[in-house]
Design a protein around this motif. Structure first.
Motif, PDB file in Angstrom:
ATOM      1  N   THR A  95       0.856  -1.178   0.000  1.00  0.00           N
ATOM      2  CA  THR A  95       0.000   0.000   0.000  1.00  0.00           C
ATOM      3  C   THR A  95       0.897   1.234   0.000  1.00  0.00           C
ATOM      4  O   THR A  95       2.029   1.188   0.490  1.00  0.00           O
ATOM      5  CB  THR A  95      -0.926   0.057   1.232  1.00  0.00           C
ATOM      6  OG1 THR A  95      -0.131   0.095   2.416  1.00  0.00           O
ATOM      7  CG2 THR A  95      -1.864  -1.135   1.279  1.00  0.00           C
ATOM      8  N   ALA A  96       0.387   2.304  -0.560  1.00  0.00           N
ATOM      9  CA  ALA A  96       1.127   3.567  -0.591  1.00  0.00           C
ATOM     10  C   ALA A  96       0.157   4.689  -0.273  1.00  0.00           C
ATOM     11  O   ALA A  96      -0.997   4.664  -0.710  1.00  0.00           O
ATOM     12  CB  ALA A  96       1.760   3.774  -1.965  1.00  0.00           C
ATOM     13  N   ARG A  97       0.632   5.657   0.514  1.00  0.00           N
ATOM     14  CA  ARG A  97      -0.211   6.806   0.839  1.00  0.00           C
ATOM     15  C   ARG A  97       0.652   8.061   0.929  1.00  0.00           C
ATOM     16  O   ARG A  97       1.823   8.004   1.319  1.00  0.00           O
ATOM     17  CB  ARG A  97      -1.003   6.561   2.109  1.00  0.00           C
ATOM     18  CG  ARG A  97      -0.226   6.567   3.379  1.00  0.00           C
ATOM     19  CD  ARG A  97      -1.138   6.312   4.600  1.00  0.00           C
ATOM     20  NE  ARG A  97      -0.673   5.240   5.426  1.00  0.00           N
ATOM     21  CZ  ARG A  97      -0.892   3.957   5.264  1.00  0.00           C
ATOM     22  NH1 ARG A  97      -1.569   3.517   4.253  1.00  0.00           N
ATOM     23  NH2 ARG A  97      -0.419   3.062   6.094  1.00  0.00           N
ATOM     24  N   ASP A  98       0.032   9.163   0.587  1.00  0.00           N
ATOM     25  CA  ASP A  98       0.701  10.454   0.608  1.00  0.00           C
ATOM     26  C   ASP A  98       0.892  10.894   2.058  1.00  0.00           C
ATOM     27  O   ASP A  98      -0.059  10.924   2.834  1.00  0.00           O
ATOM     28  CB  ASP A  98      -0.153  11.475  -0.149  1.00  0.00           C
ATOM     29  CG  ASP A  98       0.506  12.838  -0.243  1.00  0.00           C
ATOM     30  OD1 ASP A  98       1.717  12.943   0.005  1.00  0.00           O
ATOM     31  OD2 ASP A  98      -0.207  13.810  -0.567  1.00  0.00           O
ATOM     32  N   VAL A  99       2.121  11.198   2.410  1.00  0.00           N
ATOM     33  CA  VAL A  99       2.430  11.722   3.743  1.00  0.00           C
ATOM     34  C   VAL A  99       3.247  13.005   3.612  1.00  0.00           C
ATOM     35  O   VAL A  99       4.076  13.317   4.458  1.00  0.00           O
ATOM     36  CB  VAL A  99       3.162  10.676   4.629  1.00  0.00           C
ATOM     37  CG1 VAL A  99       2.244   9.522   4.982  1.00  0.00           C
ATOM     38  CG2 VAL A  99       4.440  10.190   3.968  1.00  0.00           C
ATOM     39  N   SER A 100       2.990  13.744   2.535  1.00  0.00           N
ATOM     40  CA  SER A 100       3.739  14.963   2.262  1.00  0.00           C
ATOM     41  C   SER A 100       3.570  15.971   3.387  1.00  0.00           C
ATOM     42  O   SER A 100       2.495  16.091   3.982  1.00  0.00           O
ATOM     43  CB  SER A 100       3.254  15.603   0.959  1.00  0.00           C
ATOM     44  OG  SER A 100       3.468  14.731  -0.121  1.00  0.00           O
ATOM     45  N   GLY A 101       4.643  16.691   3.630  1.00  0.00           N
ATOM     46  CA  GLY A 101       4.606  17.791   4.591  1.00  0.00           C
ATOM     47  C   GLY A 101       4.484  19.099   3.839  1.00  0.00           C
ATOM     48  O   GLY A 101       4.277  19.130   2.620  1.00  0.00           O
ATOM     49  N   ASP A 102       4.627  20.187   4.544  1.00  0.00           N
ATOM     50  CA  ASP A 102       4.528  21.500   3.920  1.00  0.00           C
ATOM     51  C   ASP A 102       5.658  21.754   2.927  1.00  0.00           C
ATOM     52  O   ASP A 102       5.466  22.442   1.931  1.00  0.00           O
ATOM     53  CB  ASP A 102       4.538  22.600   4.988  1.00  0.00           C
ATOM     54  CG  ASP A 102       3.275  22.604   5.816  1.00  0.00           C
ATOM     55  OD1 ASP A 102       2.244  22.087   5.331  1.00  0.00           O
ATOM     56  OD2 ASP A 102       3.319  23.110   6.950  1.00  0.00           O
ATOM     57  N   LEU A 103       6.834  21.194   3.203  1.00  0.00           N
ATOM     58  CA  LEU A 103       7.994  21.488   2.369  1.00  0.00           C
ATOM     59  C   LEU A 103       8.446  20.330   1.489  1.00  0.00           C
ATOM     60  O   LEU A 103       9.108  20.537   0.486  1.00  0.00           O
ATOM     61  CB  LEU A 103       9.171  21.930   3.248  1.00  0.00           C
ATOM     62  CG  LEU A 103       8.917  23.167   4.110  1.00  0.00           C
ATOM     63  CD1 LEU A 103      10.103  23.430   5.018  1.00  0.00           C
ATOM     64  CD2 LEU A 103       8.625  24.373   3.233  1.00  0.00           C
ATOM     65  N   VAL A 104       8.133  19.096   1.892  1.00  0.00           N
ATOM     66  CA  VAL A 104       8.667  17.934   1.182  1.00  0.00           C
ATOM     67  C   VAL A 104       7.549  16.963   0.812  1.00  0.00           C
ATOM     68  O   VAL A 104       6.828  16.484   1.685  1.00  0.00           O
ATOM     69  CB  VAL A 104       9.705  17.192   2.063  1.00  0.00           C
ATOM     70  CG1 VAL A 104      10.259  15.977   1.348  1.00  0.00           C
ATOM     71  CG2 VAL A 104      10.830  18.122   2.469  1.00  0.00           C
ATOM     72  N   PRO A 105       7.405  16.660  -0.496  1.00  0.00           N
ATOM     73  CA  PRO A 105       6.457  15.607  -0.876  1.00  0.00           C
ATOM     74  C   PRO A 105       7.028  14.241  -0.483  1.00  0.00           C
ATOM     75  O   PRO A 105       8.231  14.014  -0.596  1.00  0.00           O
ATOM     76  CB  PRO A 105       6.349  15.749  -2.395  1.00  0.00           C
ATOM     77  CG  PRO A 105       7.585  16.457  -2.816  1.00  0.00           C
ATOM     78  CD  PRO A 105       8.052  17.270  -1.645  1.00  0.00           C
ATOM     79  N   ALA A 106       6.172  13.368   0.019  1.00  0.00           N
ATOM     80  CA  ALA A 106       6.641  12.047   0.450  1.00  0.00           C
ATOM     81  C   ALA A 106       5.510  11.040   0.335  1.00  0.00           C
ATOM     82  O   ALA A 106       4.337  11.379   0.398  1.00  0.00           O
ATOM     83  CB  ALA A 106       7.152  12.101   1.887  1.00  0.00           C
ATOM     84  N   VAL A 107       5.905   9.766   0.164  1.00  0.00           N
ATOM     85  CA  VAL A 107       4.956   8.660   0.100  1.00  0.00           C
ATOM     86  C   VAL A 107       5.388   7.615   1.123  1.00  0.00           C
ATOM     87  O   VAL A 107       6.568   7.249   1.196  1.00  0.00           O
ATOM     88  CB  VAL A 107       4.913   8.039  -1.319  1.00  0.00           C
ATOM     89  CG1 VAL A 107       3.994   6.823  -1.349  1.00  0.00           C
ATOM     90  CG2 VAL A 107       4.483   9.069  -2.347  1.00  0.00           C
ATOM     91  N   GLU A 108       4.420   7.148   1.913  1.00  0.00           N
ATOM     92  CA  GLU A 108       4.666   6.058   2.855  1.00  0.00           C
ATOM     93  C   GLU A 108       4.191   4.767   2.211  1.00  0.00           C
ATOM     94  O   GLU A 108       3.086   4.716   1.660  1.00  0.00           O
ATOM     95  CB  GLU A 108       3.908   6.300   4.145  1.00  0.00           C
ATOM     96  CG  GLU A 108       4.056   5.163   5.139  1.00  0.00           C
ATOM     97  CD  GLU A 108       3.166   5.354   6.348  1.00  0.00           C
ATOM     98  OE1 GLU A 108       3.714   5.427   7.451  1.00  0.00           O
ATOM     99  OE2 GLU A 108       1.921   5.432   6.166  1.00  0.00           O
TER     100      GLU A 108
END
Length: 137
Positions: free
Chosen positions: A51-64
């Protein structure tokens, strides 16, 4: 165009496991599969659900990512499955893998669960990992 973060992560995990001589020795050969062949006999490792989900913060896009690996072994107790599962954990927990178009920020082992499979002749260990990826600029 680069591959998705999930595909890049799966490819890097596959490459890492496939290239390890100690794991191959435990499995009786290079038996790492994205999808096991119909006639594949244990022991082997198969890349499982993800599974993958967006965990982006204000400054950095990220995927968990939550990634499961399935280790199948023969009858005779869980020792064969657990030895190979331990090797998989040692290879991947905290590993710095190169991903196509993405950076692996973290890769951590979450748990290993092992038991008899529905077919009582086989044993199955599920090895779960959590990863976080970020796109390369």
């Amino acid at each position: 165009m680069t591959a998705s973060a999930a595909l890049s992560l799966r490819a890097a995990v596959f490459a890492r496991l496939s290239s390890d001589a100690a794991l191959s020795g435990l499995l009786g050969g290079a038996k790492i599969h994205d999808e096991p062949p119909r006639a594949a006999l244990p022991p082997y490792v198969a890349l499982g659900p993800m599974t993958a989900r967006d965990v982006s913060g204000d400054l950095v896009p990220a995927v968990e990512h939550e990634l499961a690996l399935e280790l199948w072994s023969r009858e005779g107790g869980l020792a064969e499955a657990l030895k190979a599962a331990d090797r998989v954990v040692r290879l991947l927990d905290g590993a710095e893998l190169a991903l196509d178009g993405h950076r692996l920020a973290s890769l951590a082992w979450r748990f290993t669960a092992a038991d008899r499979a529905t077919n009582a002749d086989f044993r199955r260990a599920e090895i779960a990992f959590r990863a976080v990826t970020e796109p390369l600029d």
